[in-house]
Design a protein around this motif. Structure first.
Motif, PDB file in Angstrom:
ATOM      1  N   MET A  29       0.839  -1.175   0.000  1.00  0.00           N
ATOM      2  CA  MET A  29       0.000   0.000   0.000  1.00  0.00           C
ATOM      3  C   MET A  29       0.883   1.236   0.000  1.00  0.00           C
ATOM      4  O   MET A  29       1.809   1.365   0.778  1.00  0.00           O
ATOM      5  CB  MET A  29      -0.904  -0.046   1.232  1.00  0.00           C
ATOM      6  N   LEU A  30       0.543   2.181  -0.835  1.00  0.00           N
ATOM      7  CA  LEU A  30       1.335   3.385  -1.028  1.00  0.00           C
ATOM      8  C   LEU A  30       1.246   4.347   0.147  1.00  0.00           C
ATOM      9  O   LEU A  30       2.167   5.099   0.402  1.00  0.00           O
ATOM     10  CB  LEU A  30       0.853   4.088  -2.295  1.00  0.00           C
ATOM     11  N   THR A  31       0.163   4.342   0.894  1.00  0.00           N
ATOM     12  CA  THR A  31      -0.077   5.370   1.889  1.00  0.00           C
ATOM     13  C   THR A  31       0.970   5.415   2.988  1.00  0.00           C
ATOM     14  O   THR A  31       1.108   6.418   3.660  1.00  0.00           O
ATOM     15  CB  THR A  31      -1.460   5.200   2.528  1.00  0.00           C
ATOM     16  N   THR A  32       1.725   4.383   3.181  1.00  0.00           N
ATOM     17  CA  THR A  32       2.745   4.400   4.220  1.00  0.00           C
ATOM     18  C   THR A  32       4.008   5.122   3.766  1.00  0.00           C
ATOM     19  O   THR A  32       4.789   5.559   4.590  1.00  0.00           O
ATOM     20  CB  THR A  32       3.117   2.966   4.646  1.00  0.00           C
ATOM     21  N   THR A  33       4.199   5.270   2.461  1.00  0.00           N
ATOM     22  CA  THR A  33       5.424   5.894   1.974  1.00  0.00           C
ATOM     23  C   THR A  33       5.201   7.271   1.361  1.00  0.00           C
ATOM     24  O   THR A  33       6.127   8.044   1.259  1.00  0.00           O
ATOM     25  CB  THR A  33       6.101   5.000   0.916  1.00  0.00           C
ATOM     26  N   ALA A  34       3.994   7.577   0.945  1.00  0.00           N
ATOM     27  CA  ALA A  34       3.721   8.867   0.319  1.00  0.00           C
ATOM     28  C   ALA A  34       3.554   9.943   1.376  1.00  0.00           C
ATOM     29  O   ALA A  34       3.134   9.680   2.494  1.00  0.00           O
ATOM     30  CB  ALA A  34       2.458   8.774  -0.533  1.00  0.00           C
ATOM     31  N   SER A  35       3.886  11.171   1.015  1.00  0.00           N
ATOM     32  CA  SER A  35       3.704  12.264   1.951  1.00  0.00           C
ATOM     33  C   SER A  35       2.275  12.800   1.857  1.00  0.00           C
ATOM     34  O   SER A  35       1.578  12.607   0.877  1.00  0.00           O
ATOM     35  CB  SER A  35       4.733  13.355   1.699  1.00  0.00           C
ATOM     36  N   VAL A  36       1.868  13.462   2.906  1.00  0.00           N
ATOM     37  CA  VAL A  36       0.511  13.972   3.022  1.00  0.00           C
ATOM     38  C   VAL A  36       0.464  15.407   2.496  1.00  0.00           C
ATOM     39  O   VAL A  36       1.380  16.190   2.724  1.00  0.00           O
ATOM     40  CB  VAL A  36       0.051  13.922   4.498  1.00  0.00           C
ATOM     41  N   ILE A  37      -0.607  15.740   1.800  1.00  0.00           N
ATOM     42  CA  ILE A  37      -0.799  17.093   1.299  1.00  0.00           C
ATOM     43  C   ILE A  37      -2.054  17.680   1.940  1.00  0.00           C
ATOM     44  O   ILE A  37      -3.095  17.032   1.991  1.00  0.00           O
ATOM     45  CB  ILE A  37      -0.874  17.127  -0.242  1.00  0.00           C
ATOM     46  N   GLU A  38      -1.935  18.888   2.460  1.00  0.00           N
ATOM     47  CA  GLU A  38      -3.067  19.555   3.096  1.00  0.00           C
ATOM     48  C   GLU A  38      -4.048  20.039   2.031  1.00  0.00           C
ATOM     49  O   GLU A  38      -3.651  20.384   0.914  1.00  0.00           O
ATOM     50  CB  GLU A  38      -2.584  20.730   3.923  1.00  0.00           C
ATOM     51  N   PRO A  39      -5.328  20.106   2.375  1.00  0.00           N
ATOM     52  CA  PRO A  39      -6.343  20.524   1.401  1.00  0.00           C
ATOM     53  C   PRO A  39      -6.077  21.896   0.776  1.00  0.00           C
ATOM     54  O   PRO A  39      -6.266  22.078  -0.429  1.00  0.00           O
ATOM     55  CB  PRO A  39      -7.633  20.552   2.234  1.00  0.00           C
ATOM     56  N   LYS A  40      -5.625  22.852   1.553  1.00  0.00           N
ATOM     57  CA  LYS A  40      -5.363  24.200   1.036  1.00  0.00           C
ATOM     58  C   LYS A  40      -4.273  24.168  -0.041  1.00  0.00           C
ATOM     59  O   LYS A  40      -4.407  24.794  -1.101  1.00  0.00           O
ATOM     60  CB  LYS A  40      -4.949  25.118   2.179  1.00  0.00           C
ATOM     61  N   VAL A  41      -3.216  23.419   0.212  1.00  0.00           N
ATOM     62  CA  VAL A  41      -2.123  23.304  -0.758  1.00  0.00           C
ATOM     63  C   VAL A  41      -2.603  22.564  -2.003  1.00  0.00           C
ATOM     64  O   VAL A  41      -2.274  22.939  -3.133  1.00  0.00           O
ATOM     65  CB  VAL A  41      -0.905  22.598  -0.123  1.00  0.00           C
ATOM     66  N   LEU A  42      -3.399  21.518  -1.805  1.00  0.00           N
ATOM     67  CA  LEU A  42      -3.928  20.764  -2.937  1.00  0.00           C
ATOM     68  C   LEU A  42      -4.767  21.656  -3.839  1.00  0.00           C
ATOM     69  O   LEU A  42      -4.636  21.611  -5.063  1.00  0.00           O
ATOM     70  CB  LEU A  42      -4.746  19.568  -2.450  1.00  0.00           C
ATOM     71  N   LYS A  43      -5.630  22.490  -3.261  1.00  0.00           N
ATOM     72  CA  LYS A  43      -6.453  23.404  -4.062  1.00  0.00           C
ATOM     73  C   LYS A  43      -5.581  24.323  -4.908  1.00  0.00           C
ATOM     74  O   LYS A  43      -5.886  24.581  -6.073  1.00  0.00           O
ATOM     75  CB  LYS A  43      -7.360  24.229  -3.153  1.00  0.00           C
ATOM     76  N   GLU A  44      -4.501  24.827  -4.323  1.00  0.00           N
ATOM     77  CA  GLU A  44      -3.599  25.716  -5.061  1.00  0.00           C
ATOM     78  C   GLU A  44      -2.922  24.982  -6.221  1.00  0.00           C
ATOM     79  O   GLU A  44      -2.786  25.525  -7.320  1.00  0.00           O
ATOM     80  CB  GLU A  44      -2.545  26.291  -4.120  1.00  0.00           C
ATOM     81  N   LEU A  45      -2.509  23.735  -5.976  1.00  0.00           N
ATOM     82  CA  LEU A  45      -1.857  22.951  -7.031  1.00  0.00           C
ATOM     83  C   LEU A  45      -2.824  22.587  -8.144  1.00  0.00           C
ATOM     84  O   LEU A  45      -2.454  22.569  -9.324  1.00  0.00           O
ATOM     85  CB  LEU A  45      -1.213  21.701  -6.428  1.00  0.00           C
ATOM     86  N   ILE A  46      -4.068  22.307  -7.788  1.00  0.00           N
ATOM     87  CA  ILE A  46      -5.076  22.009  -8.809  1.00  0.00           C
ATOM     88  C   ILE A  46      -5.327  23.250  -9.653  1.00  0.00           C
ATOM     89  O   ILE A  46      -5.395  23.183 -10.881  1.00  0.00           O
ATOM     90  CB  ILE A  46      -6.375  21.491  -8.159  1.00  0.00           C
ATOM     91  N   ALA A  47      -5.442  24.403  -9.006  1.00  0.00           N
ATOM     92  CA  ALA A  47      -5.661  25.661  -9.727  1.00  0.00           C
ATOM     93  C   ALA A  47      -4.508  25.964 -10.678  1.00  0.00           C
ATOM     94  O   ALA A  47      -4.710  26.530 -11.758  1.00  0.00           O
ATOM     95  CB  ALA A  47      -5.855  26.808  -8.738  1.00  0.00           C
ATOM     96  N   ALA A  48      -3.296  25.575 -10.284  1.00  0.00           N
ATOM     97  CA  ALA A  48      -2.121  25.807 -11.125  1.00  0.00           C
ATOM     98  C   ALA A  48      -1.965  24.747 -12.217  1.00  0.00           C
ATOM     99  O   ALA A  48      -1.067  24.836 -13.052  1.00  0.00           O
ATOM    100  CB  ALA A  48      -0.866  25.834 -10.253  1.00  0.00           C
ATOM    101  N   GLY A  49      -2.823  23.719 -12.200  1.00  0.00           N
ATOM    102  CA  GLY A  49      -2.747  22.660 -13.201  1.00  0.00           C
ATOM    103  C   GLY A  49      -1.653  21.648 -12.950  1.00  0.00           C
ATOM    104  O   GLY A  49      -1.241  20.935 -13.857  1.00  0.00           O
ATOM    105  N   SER A  50      -1.174  21.560 -11.711  1.00  0.00           N
ATOM    106  CA  SER A  50      -0.064  20.662 -11.386  1.00  0.00           C
ATOM    107  C   SER A  50      -0.480  19.230 -11.087  1.00  0.00           C
ATOM    108  O   SER A  50       0.345  18.330 -11.119  1.00  0.00           O
ATOM    109  CB  SER A  50       0.706  21.218 -10.181  1.00  0.00           C
ATOM    110  N   VAL A  51      -1.752  19.008 -10.770  1.00  0.00           N
ATOM    111  CA  VAL A  51      -2.225  17.658 -10.447  1.00  0.00           C
ATOM    112  C   VAL A  51      -2.575  16.956 -11.746  1.00  0.00           C
ATOM    113  O   VAL A  51      -3.430  17.413 -12.504  1.00  0.00           O
ATOM    114  CB  VAL A  51      -3.440  17.710  -9.498  1.00  0.00           C
TER     115      VAL A  51
END
Length: 104
Positions: A1-23
């Protein structure tokens, strides 16, 4: 399972990355305490967290899909190979029969 090795992203940061087209993609997969959302940002994958830290867990696909839609993500993949819905655990529904590939 990936969740043990991936880092966590906060919702506010995720919204900014989506708006920038990075996701570039998103998927729902099973985690330790329910379903989690994993997003791909460039070459990295991050697990969606809660504002105060930690992973955000979902108890249903509907909940995870609703959050993704709220972020503007309308297409995502699902990998629930190791997830057992709480309705099955509680005995409300029987577990679906697993069958070999079918052409039906």
């Amino acid at each position: 399972m990936l969740t043990t090795t991936a880092s966590v992203i906060e919702p506010k940061v995720l919204k900014e990355l989506i708006a920038a087209g990075s996701v570039t993609s998103a998927r729902v997969e099973s985690g330790d305490k329910g379903l989690v959302i994993v997003v791909r940002i460039g070459m990295n994958e991050r697990v969606v967290g809660v504002a105060r830290g930690g992973l955000r867990y979902f108890q249903s696909l509907d909940g995870a899909a609703s959050v993704l839609q709220g972020y503007g993500i309308m297409q995502f993949t699902v990998d629930i190979a190791h997830w057992v819905p709480k309705t099955v655990v509680r005995g409300y529904k029987s577990a679906p029969a697993v069958t070999a590939d079918s052409d039906a």
